[in-house]
Design a protein around this motif. Structure first.
Motif, PDB file in Angstrom:
ATOM      1  N   MET A  53       8.736  48.151 -17.072  1.00  8.46           N
ATOM      2  CA  MET A  53       7.707  48.808 -16.250  1.00  8.46           C
ATOM      3  C   MET A  53       7.389  47.909 -15.055  1.00  8.46           C
ATOM      4  SD  MET A  53       3.840  49.897 -17.352  1.00  8.46           S
ATOM      5  CE  MET A  53       4.408  50.875 -18.729  1.00  8.46           C
ATOM      6  N   SER A  54       7.308  48.495 -13.897  1.00  3.62           N
ATOM      7  CA  SER A  54       6.968  47.695 -12.725  1.00  3.62           C
ATOM      8  C   SER A  54       5.470  47.415 -12.696  1.00  3.62           C
ATOM      9  CB  SER A  54       7.378  48.432 -11.452  1.00  3.62           C
ATOM     10  OG  SER A  54       6.686  49.664 -11.337  1.00  3.62           O
ATOM     11  N   GLY A  55       5.116  46.366 -12.011  1.00  2.48           N
ATOM     12  CA  GLY A  55       3.728  45.966 -11.914  1.00  2.48           C
ATOM     13  C   GLY A  55       2.972  46.855 -10.951  1.00  2.48           C
ATOM     14  N   PRO A  56       1.851  46.425 -10.429  1.00  2.00           N
ATOM     15  CA  PRO A  56       1.340  45.065 -10.583  1.00  2.00           C
ATOM     16  C   PRO A  56       0.579  44.861 -11.888  1.00  2.00           C
ATOM     17  CG  PRO A  56      -0.175  46.339  -9.261  1.00  2.00           C
ATOM     18  CD  PRO A  56       0.996  47.241  -9.555  1.00  2.00           C
ATOM     19  N   ILE A  57       0.228  43.613 -12.156  1.00  2.00           N
ATOM     20  CA  ILE A  57      -0.733  43.300 -13.211  1.00  2.00           C
ATOM     21  C   ILE A  57      -2.116  43.357 -12.572  1.00  2.00           C
ATOM     22  CG2 ILE A  57      -1.589  41.561 -14.818  1.00  2.00           C
ATOM     23  CD1 ILE A  57       1.245  40.329 -14.792  1.00  2.00           C
ATOM     24  N   ILE A  58      -3.009  44.129 -13.167  1.00  2.00           N
ATOM     25  CA  ILE A  58      -4.408  44.137 -12.733  1.00  2.00           C
ATOM     26  C   ILE A  58      -5.175  43.252 -13.706  1.00  2.00           C
ATOM     27  CG2 ILE A  58      -6.422  45.531 -12.145  1.00  2.00           C
ATOM     28  CD1 ILE A  58      -3.935  46.188 -10.483  1.00  2.00           C
ATOM     29  N   HIS A  59      -5.871  42.271 -13.176  1.00  2.00           N
ATOM     30  CA  HIS A  59      -6.490  41.223 -13.999  1.00  2.00           C
ATOM     31  C   HIS A  59      -7.999  41.194 -13.781  1.00  2.00           C
ATOM     32  CE1 HIS A  59      -7.374  36.638 -14.164  1.00  2.00           C
ATOM     33  NE2 HIS A  59      -7.566  37.149 -15.355  1.00  2.00           N
ATOM     34  N   TYR A  60      -8.746  41.610 -14.808  1.00  2.00           N
ATOM     35  CA  TYR A  60     -10.205  41.539 -14.779  1.00  2.00           C
ATOM     36  C   TYR A  60     -10.649  40.254 -15.473  1.00  2.00           C
ATOM     37  CZ  TYR A  60     -10.157  46.496 -13.495  1.00  2.00           C
ATOM     38  OH  TYR A  60      -9.947  47.684 -12.846  1.00  2.00           O
ATOM     39  N   PHE A  61     -11.585  39.536 -14.854  1.00  2.00           N
ATOM     40  CA  PHE A  61     -11.988  38.254 -15.430  1.00  2.00           C
ATOM     41  C   PHE A  61     -13.381  37.861 -14.961  1.00  2.00           C
ATOM     42  CE2 PHE A  61     -10.387  37.237 -11.281  1.00  2.00           C
ATOM     43  CZ  PHE A  61     -11.054  36.096 -10.861  1.00  2.00           C
ATOM     44  N   PHE A  62     -13.985  36.907 -15.682  1.00  2.00           N
ATOM     45  CA  PHE A  62     -15.195  36.217 -15.239  1.00  2.00           C
ATOM     46  C   PHE A  62     -14.765  34.812 -14.826  1.00  2.00           C
ATOM     47  CE2 PHE A  62     -17.214  38.419 -19.170  1.00  2.00           C
ATOM     48  CZ  PHE A  62     -17.171  39.658 -18.556  1.00  2.00           C
ATOM     49  N   VAL A  63     -15.294  34.312 -13.738  1.00  2.00           N
ATOM     50  CA  VAL A  63     -14.921  32.976 -13.279  1.00  2.00           C
ATOM     51  C   VAL A  63     -15.284  31.931 -14.326  1.00  2.00           C
ATOM     52  CG1 VAL A  63     -15.190  31.259 -11.439  1.00  2.00           C
ATOM     53  CG2 VAL A  63     -15.270  33.693 -10.881  1.00  2.00           C
ATOM     54  N   GLN A  64     -16.392  32.144 -15.051  1.00  2.00           N
ATOM     55  CA  GLN A  64     -16.853  31.139 -16.006  1.00  2.00           C
ATOM     56  C   GLN A  64     -16.355  31.364 -17.433  1.00  2.00           C
ATOM     57  OE1 GLN A  64     -21.142  31.253 -16.929  1.00  2.00           O
ATOM     58  NE2 GLN A  64     -21.202  33.255 -15.913  1.00  2.00           N
ATOM     59  N   SER A  65     -15.477  32.308 -17.650  1.00  2.00           N
ATOM     60  CA  SER A  65     -14.970  32.566 -18.995  1.00  2.00           C
ATOM     61  C   SER A  65     -13.900  31.544 -19.384  1.00  2.00           C
ATOM     62  CB  SER A  65     -14.360  33.971 -19.066  1.00  2.00           C
ATOM     63  OG  SER A  65     -13.511  34.089 -20.186  1.00  2.00           O
ATOM     64  N   PRO A  66     -14.073  30.866 -20.521  1.00  2.00           N
ATOM     65  CA  PRO A  66     -13.034  29.916 -20.950  1.00  2.00           C
ATOM     66  C   PRO A  66     -11.732  30.631 -21.292  1.00  2.00           C
ATOM     67  CG  PRO A  66     -14.625  30.251 -22.719  1.00  2.00           C
ATOM     68  CD  PRO A  66     -15.178  30.937 -21.503  1.00  2.00           C
ATOM     69  N   TRP A  67     -11.843  31.848 -21.792  1.00  2.00           N
ATOM     70  CA  TRP A  67     -10.643  32.598 -22.158  1.00  2.00           C
ATOM     71  C   TRP A  67      -9.889  33.039 -20.903  1.00  2.00           C
ATOM     72  CZ3 TRP A  67     -10.241  31.244 -26.857  1.00  2.00           C
ATOM     73  CH2 TRP A  67     -11.368  31.109 -27.659  1.00  2.00           C
ATOM     74  N   SER A  68     -10.634  33.398 -19.866  1.00  2.00           N
ATOM     75  CA  SER A  68      -9.991  33.700 -18.588  1.00  2.00           C
ATOM     76  C   SER A  68      -9.299  32.454 -18.038  1.00  2.00           C
ATOM     77  CB  SER A  68     -11.016  34.210 -17.573  1.00  2.00           C
ATOM     78  OG  SER A  68     -11.563  35.454 -17.964  1.00  2.00           O
ATOM     79  N   PHE A  69      -9.945  31.310 -18.197  1.00  2.00           N
ATOM     80  CA  PHE A  69      -9.374  30.041 -17.747  1.00  2.00           C
ATOM     81  C   PHE A  69      -8.080  29.734 -18.502  1.00  2.00           C
ATOM     82  CE2 PHE A  69      -9.725  25.203 -17.996  1.00  2.00           C
ATOM     83  CZ  PHE A  69      -9.104  25.003 -16.769  1.00  2.00           C
ATOM     84  N   PHE A  70      -8.098  29.909 -19.801  1.00  2.00           N
ATOM     85  CA  PHE A  70      -6.899  29.656 -20.602  1.00  2.00           C
ATOM     86  C   PHE A  70      -5.734  30.558 -20.186  1.00  2.00           C
ATOM     87  CE2 PHE A  70      -9.299  28.003 -24.618  1.00  2.00           C
ATOM     88  CZ  PHE A  70      -9.272  26.714 -24.110  1.00  2.00           C
TER      89      PHE A  70
END
Length: 197
Positions: A1-18
């Motif tokens: 499947m072609s992209g894009p990847i859509i990425h939702y995140f919080f700047v302060q989330s450790p899981w987003s950081f990982f």
């Protein structure tokens, strides 16, 4: 499947950081774009039934620390389990990322720096001086600090949050490939597979 990847995140989330650098690398490996959409924790949690860490039952709070230690060791990404500035108002940092993004610039380095400021360097990302230094260290203009407070930038931040609600995002990081949702940095292998099938 072609992209894009859509990425939702919080700047302060450790899981987003990982997950951040790994998601970027997966996009690059598969030759697709990754579109970063910083959004507000309050909006996502309200829609999805989540609650801030401090309001979760103690067993869940304790196990969160176990998982943070486990993933930190596994990924070889050191973090402070109790950083000096968490939780924090990340609005200005998120809007600065959006301002850079709207100017057509790559926000990978800036986003990674701001996340690291929380979890590695224990800095206050609500402080404009911290955000300024993140811009400078990534060779980006400090003029973006002014754009971060403009109504147009605030509107895009709101639109990111609305988009997250409409797509039933209930936690972060959440990645989309087409209409398929993947919640959590531990689902990145599935994001990679979705791009290759």
């Amino acid at each position: 499947m072609s992209g894009p990847i859509i990425h939702y995140f919080f700047v302060q989330s450790p899981w987003s950081f990982f997950g951040f650098r790994r998601a970027v690398d997966i996009a690059k490996k598969n030759g697709v774009e990754i579109i970063h959409k910083p959004c507000r924790a309050a909006d996502v949690w309200q829609h999805g039934g989540g609650v801030p860490v401090s309001k979760r039952p103690k067993p869940r709070q304790d196990y969160r620390l176990v998982e943070l230690k486990r993933w930190s060791k596994h990924l070889k990404i050191p973090i402070h389990l109790h950083p000096a500035h968490f939780p924090i108002d990340e609005t200005f940092a998120a809007r600065t990322i959006i301002a850079v993004q709207e100017d057509g610039k790559d926000v990978t380095g800036l986003t990674d720096t701001l996340m690291g400021d929380v979890w590695l360097r224990e800095r206050d990302i609500s402080d404009p001086n911290t955000v300024r230094e993140a811009l400078v260290s990534n060779h980006l203009s400090v003029e973006y600090l002014e754009y971060a407070d403009m109504p147009h930038t605030a509107q895009i931040y709101d639109e990111n949050c609305q988009s997250a609600r409409e797509r039933n995002v209930f936690g972060v990081p959440t990645y989309f490939v087409g209409d398929e949702m993947f919640w959590g940095q531990d689902r990145l292998a599935f994001v990679d597979m979705a791009l290759r099938t």
